[in-house]
Enzyme design. Sequence first.
Site, PDB file in Angstrom:
ATOM      1  N   ASP A 123       0.782  -0.985   0.192  1.00 29.72           N
ATOM      2  CA  ASP A 123      -0.020   0.030  -0.065  1.00 29.72           C
ATOM      3  C   ASP A 123       0.760   1.317  -0.017  1.00 29.72           C
ATOM      4  OD1 ASP A 123      -2.596  -0.908   0.035  1.00 29.72           O
ATOM      5  OD2 ASP A 123      -2.486  -1.725   1.884  1.00 29.72           O
ATOM      6  N   ASP A 181      -7.033  -3.237  -5.965  1.00 24.91           N
ATOM      7  CA  ASP A 181      -6.357  -1.888  -5.092  1.00 24.91           C
ATOM      8  C   ASP A 181      -4.967  -1.571  -5.285  1.00 24.91           C
ATOM      9  OD1 ASP A 181      -8.190  -4.007  -3.910  1.00 24.91           O
ATOM     10  OD2 ASP A 181      -8.176  -2.681  -2.015  1.00 24.91           O
TER      11      ASP A 181
HETATM   12  N1  GLY Z   1      -7.676  -1.066  -0.191  1.00 25.05           N
HETATM   13  C1  GLY Z   1      -8.575  -1.664   0.974  1.00 25.05           C
HETATM   14  C2  GLY Z   1      -9.838  -1.249   0.686  1.00 25.05           C
HETATM   15  O1  GLY Z   1     -10.264  -0.443  -0.394  1.00 25.05           O
HETATM   16  O2  GLY Z   1     -10.870  -1.439   1.280  1.00 25.05           O
END
Ligand code: GLY
Length: 400
Positions: A123, A181
Amino acid sequence: MRYTIKTNCCVLLFIALSGLAANAQQRLKPKNGLLKTVKKSLEESAVQYHFLMKKLPADRFPVTYYSKENKMISSGSEPWVGGFYPGGLLYLYESTKDTLLYNEAIRKLKSLEKEQYNKTTHDLGFMMYCSFGNARRLMPKKEYDQIIINSAKSLSSRYNDKVGAIRSWDSDAARFMVIIDNMVNLELLFAATRLTGDSSYYHIAVKHANTTMKHHYRPDYCSHHLVIYSPQTGTVSKKQTVQGAADTSAWSRGQAWGLYGYTVMYRETRDKKYLDMANHIAQFILKHPNLPKDKIPYWDFNAPGIPNASRDASAGAVICSALLELAGYAAPKMSKAYFSAAETMLSALSSPAYRAIKGENGGFILKHGVGNYPRNADIDVPLIYADYYYIEALLRYQKL
Ligand code: GLY
């Protein structure tokens, strides 16, 4: 590897893009009424963050707020949400020149900067580019460049060439898990190539986007959430939608991440296949029979109980911001449709239906987000990432 572009190509590309930009500018005329709403929303959002700031313990990052218990939920710097608060503060500072917000952003950046060496998460784009990317854009500094480069190095350490992707989740070493994501983390890699001249970051981003395009998407351009690969051979063993209603469903924020990610891929590479991909995803979203009239999606396009299912303002804000950018690249007819959809979303998000009254909502800006429905976590609550992409969309509209 060095990153080189021939100067004459650059000049031609610049002329072509300037022409496209001029055409797009004529098409994308903001409406006066909505511009006023946007200005007011930015000013009131800045005031709202003064409330948030006061409630937030030092060295903590806001995540959400539970109104029944009047409880702010915050985190340390390590979860995926750490960059959104400083990033949002910087956007609001850019718009209002409110130095209290700026000082708060700088304090939070200090707490966040150690994550540049965190190799246990994919992330880092969310965390370090939404924050330090904006800091660098507003106040260029060598120190910020280095943080961005180190973060990109940490993110690249998770790349596996057999799979052609960056690993998302670490819970099982034998299964190489990639979630949609992750597309939004790639912007950080492009920035690192620009800062260093080292094209390996760029190539990792391209590989990851191509692999995701091949395996995450169904024929109707709706994305699975999770694809599991073999780390040794790169073969796909399973596809799931962990945060969605079912493995076969269209989790709304996942569609939003894909749209945002492929729009950035086109911006960074100018490869038409990414523009086509972003267009296909946008069509899936905007033509979906379950997209409500105000265009703020339910938490899953196939959520049980529609039309009584919860909306997800975070998916709405991400889609809105992405459409405002994509409208600048798409062919005229699509561009108009994207712009008009984004205006509908921006009006809805700025209305009392979604935007909180001053001092309420725990100091967060937007209401009605959904974090993780299958886990029964954070349903119909404010979410810091909904705020971030909403502020970004407001600014994008204002800057047109
Ligand atoms: N990246 C985690 C979400 O979108 O919940």
